[in-house]
Scaffold this active site. Structure first.
Site, short mmCIF file in Angstrom:
data_model
loop_
_atom_site.label_atom_id
_atom_site.label_comp_id
_atom_site.label_asym_id
_atom_site.label_seq_id
_atom_site.Cartn_x
_atom_site.Cartn_y
_atom_site.Cartn_z
N ASN A 85 -6.19 5.01 8.16
CA ASN A 85 -5.83 3.59 8.14
C ASN A 85 -6.56 2.92 6.98
OD1 ASN A 85 -4.82 1.05 9.18
ND2 ASN A 85 -6.84 0.66 10.05
N GLN A 128 -7.62 -3.70 -4.87
CA GLN A 128 -8.51 -2.55 -4.71
C GLN A 128 -7.97 -1.56 -3.67
OE1 GLN A 128 -11.26 -1.90 -6.67
NE2 GLN A 128 -10.29 -3.58 -7.77
N GLU A 129 -7.35 -2.10 -2.63
CA GLU A 129 -6.73 -1.21 -1.62
C GLU A 129 -5.76 -0.25 -2.31
OE1 GLU A 129 -5.11 -3.10 1.89
OE2 GLU A 129 -6.43 -4.82 1.64
N ASN A 181 0.84 -1.21 0.00
CA ASN A 181 0.00 0.00 0.00
C ASN A 181 0.87 1.25 0.00
OD1 ASN A 181 -3.02 -0.41 0.10
ND2 ASN A 181 -2.37 -1.93 1.60
N HIS A 238 -8.17 -0.90 6.12
CA HIS A 238 -8.50 -2.18 6.75
C HIS A 238 -9.11 -3.08 5.68
CE1 HIS A 238 -9.46 -4.97 9.91
NE2 HIS A 238 -10.67 -5.08 9.41
N ILE A 270 -1.28 -2.00 17.78
CA ILE A 270 -2.42 -1.28 18.33
C ILE A 270 -1.88 -0.04 19.03
CG2 ILE A 270 -4.27 -1.37 20.06
CD1 ILE A 270 -4.55 -4.34 19.33
C1 GRF Z 1 -3.36 -4.80 3.84
O1 GRF Z 1 -4.29 -5.75 3.48
C2 GRF Z 1 -3.98 -3.81 4.80
O2 GRF Z 1 -5.33 -3.57 4.56
C3 GRF Z 1 -3.81 -4.50 6.12
O3 GRF Z 1 -2.56 -5.13 6.05
C4 GRF Z 1 -2.24 -5.37 4.69
C5 GRF Z 1 -0.92 -4.68 4.44
O4 GRF Z 1 -0.40 -4.96 3.19
N1 GRF Z 1 -3.97 -3.56 7.21
P1 GRF Z 1 0.87 -4.12 2.69
O5 GRF Z 1 1.93 -4.16 3.77
O6 GRF Z 1 0.42 -2.73 2.37
O7 GRF Z 1 1.33 -4.88 1.46
#
Ligand code: GRF
Length: 198
Positions: free
Chosen positions: A114, A180-181, A17, A116, A99
């Site tokens: 964030n 999609q993220e 990400n 999720h 956390i």
């Molecule tokens: C992603 O699926 C995110 O939503 C979750 O952890 C994963 C992290 O993936 N919180 P990356 O480290 O960005 O590849």
């Protein structure tokens, strides 16, 4: 000259990400279009593969190793000191697997976002994809949200929906959601930055 809106990205793992955000920042020229730049990537783990990705992208990085701190409070204080040295307009949790204390979250209210891997408010916490499969969900997805003191809660900024396909495993569903993220997270960040006039 106006100072730039600094983005600090926190990671713990792969950092895909983070990479998607960094690539969008270059492709869309956020320096000019938004007056924004990624100032630093901070990892809670020294062995996070995302640190290598950050170096390849030419982004400065730091490690605040959670294992070096006896308490969550001590870790969060060290993390906040590192973050504050970059005077961020936005602090982005991109696969950051710690956390955070209420004090930390409160310190960055409205500046902390964030991603999720579920359609919140469904499935906060870990194991989201298997839980969605076990529940027989026909759709899954991801949520970008402002961070509030409750884990995986806070105002929703963006969501993406994907179908659950017959024969899906947690891994195949995770991959579909992750692609999609990589789209919605940079979009949501760009929108937030555009709204900030400072
Ligand atoms: C992603 O699926 C995110 O939503 C979750 O952890 C994963 C992290 O993936 N919180 P990356 O480290 O960005 O590849």
């Amino acid at each position: 000259m106006k100072s730039s809106k600094n983005i600090v990205i926190l990671i713990s793992g792969k950092g895909s990400n983070m990479e998607a955000i960094a690539r969008a920042a270059v492709a869309q020229n956020w320096r000019i279009s938004l007056g924004a730049r990624i100032a630093c990537v901070i990892s809670s783990r020294p062995d996070a593969p995302g640190l290598v990705a950050a170096a390849e992208l030419g982004i400065a990085s730091r490690v605040v190793d959670h294992q070096e701190f006896a308490t969550r409070e001590a870790f969060d204080t060290a993390l906040a000191n590192e973050i504050d040295s970059h005077q961020p307009a936005l602090v982005v949790l991109a696969g950051f697997m710690r956390i955070l204390t209420a004090a930390f979250v409160t310190r960055y209210t409205e500046r902390l976002v964030n991603i999720h891997p579920s359609l919140l408010p469904a499935f906060p916490g870990l194991g989201t994809h298997q839980r969605a499969l076990d529940a027989g969900c026909k759709f899954a997805g991801a949520t970008v949200h402002q961070v509030s003191v409750d884990v995986d809660h806070g105002p929703i900024l963006a969501q993406a929906v994907v179908p659950v396909i017959a024969g899906d495993t947690a891994a195949s569903l995770a991959a579909r959601v992750l692609s999609q993220e990589h789209l919605i997270f940079p979009q949501a960040i760009a929108r937030l930055l555009a709204e900030r006039s400072d």
